[in-house]
Design a protein around this motif. Structure first.
Motif, short mmCIF file in Angstrom:
data_model
loop_
_atom_site.label_atom_id
_atom_site.label_comp_id
_atom_site.label_asym_id
_atom_site.label_seq_id
_atom_site.Cartn_x
_atom_site.Cartn_y
_atom_site.Cartn_z
N MET A 121 0.98 -1.13 -0.25
CA MET A 121 0.13 -0.06 0.05
C MET A 121 0.83 1.31 -0.13
O MET A 121 0.55 2.30 -0.66
CB MET A 121 -0.80 0.09 1.11
N GLU A 122 2.13 1.09 0.72
CA GLU A 122 2.80 2.11 0.81
C GLU A 122 3.49 2.31 -0.60
O GLU A 122 3.78 3.94 -0.92
CB GLU A 122 3.86 2.01 1.87
N LEU A 123 3.80 1.60 -1.17
CA LEU A 123 4.71 1.71 -2.51
C LEU A 123 3.45 2.54 -3.65
O LEU A 123 3.93 3.36 -4.22
CB LEU A 123 4.60 0.44 -3.33
N VAL A 124 2.12 2.21 -3.49
CA VAL A 124 1.26 2.94 -4.18
C VAL A 124 1.22 4.42 -3.70
O VAL A 124 1.10 5.26 -4.65
CB VAL A 124 -0.15 2.35 -4.25
N VAL A 125 1.34 4.79 -2.42
CA VAL A 125 1.34 6.01 -2.03
C VAL A 125 2.58 6.88 -2.45
O VAL A 125 2.59 8.05 -2.88
CB VAL A 125 1.11 6.18 -0.43
N MET A 126 3.55 5.98 -2.48
CA MET A 126 4.76 6.76 -2.95
C MET A 126 4.98 6.92 -4.42
O MET A 126 5.53 8.13 -4.61
CB MET A 126 6.16 5.64 -2.54
N ILE A 127 4.33 6.27 -4.99
CA ILE A 127 4.40 6.51 -6.47
C ILE A 127 3.43 7.70 -6.86
O ILE A 127 3.78 8.66 -7.58
CB ILE A 127 3.56 5.49 -7.50
N TYR A 128 2.52 8.02 -6.12
CA TYR A 128 1.52 9.24 -6.18
C TYR A 128 2.43 10.30 -5.72
O TYR A 128 2.41 11.42 -6.57
CB TYR A 128 0.44 9.30 -5.23
N ARG A 129 3.17 10.34 -4.68
CA ARG A 129 4.17 11.40 -3.96
C ARG A 129 5.15 11.69 -5.25
O ARG A 129 5.33 12.87 -5.31
CB ARG A 129 4.67 11.03 -2.83
N ALA A 130 5.87 10.88 -5.55
CA ALA A 130 6.87 11.09 -6.62
C ALA A 130 6.21 11.58 -7.90
O ALA A 130 7.13 12.62 -8.39
CB ALA A 130 7.47 9.77 -6.88
N ASN A 131 5.18 11.29 -8.36
CA ASN A 131 4.81 11.82 -9.51
C ASN A 131 4.13 13.39 -9.19
O ASN A 131 4.30 14.14 -10.01
CB ASN A 131 3.34 11.07 -9.89
N SER A 132 3.80 13.84 -7.82
CA SER A 132 3.34 15.06 -7.43
C SER A 132 4.69 16.05 -7.46
O SER A 132 4.50 17.14 -7.21
CB SER A 132 2.41 15.08 -6.23
N ALA A 133 5.57 15.47 -6.86
CA ALA A 133 6.73 16.14 -6.43
C ALA A 133 7.66 16.87 -7.76
O ALA A 133 7.79 16.25 -8.91
CB ALA A 133 7.79 15.42 -5.87
N ARG A 134 8.11 17.90 -7.43
CA ARG A 134 9.12 18.44 -8.35
C ARG A 134 10.52 17.58 -8.44
O ARG A 134 11.00 17.37 -9.42
CB ARG A 134 9.30 20.00 -7.97
#
Length: 85
Positions: free
Chosen positions: A44-57
């Motif tokens: 579940m954390e992997l899925v969240v981290m992908i979102y964070r990476a996609n949103s980050a500069r």
């Protein structure tokens, strides 16, 4: 920036989560609360981290952490297989 759910890495990671969920549900009780729970949480954390990476500069720190967490998932899956869970 692409929608996160349209990214191939998101789709594969979500597939991993959907594959792990029934596996952890069928683990013996003494392993379900330890290995099974940790495996589900890490996926579940992997899925969240992908979102964070996609949103980050600056994606590099997020992707590095994602790789580290992926190693944990790999270790837990290997352990589950070796213990025949």
């Amino acid at each position: 920036m692409a929608l996160t759910i349209a990214l191939p890495i998101y789709k594969v990671t979500y597939d991993l989560l959907t594959a792990v969920t029934p596996l952890t549900a069928n683990m013996p009780r003494n392993h379900k609360g330890t290995i099974g729970k940790k495996l589900s949480e890490e996926c579940m954390e992997l899925v969240v981290m992908i979102y964070r990476a996609n949103s980050a500069r600056d994606k590099a720190p997020h992707l590095q952490m994602l790789l580290e967490r992926m190693q944990v998932v790999e270790l837990l899956l290997r352990l589950s297989r070796d213990l025949r869970l």
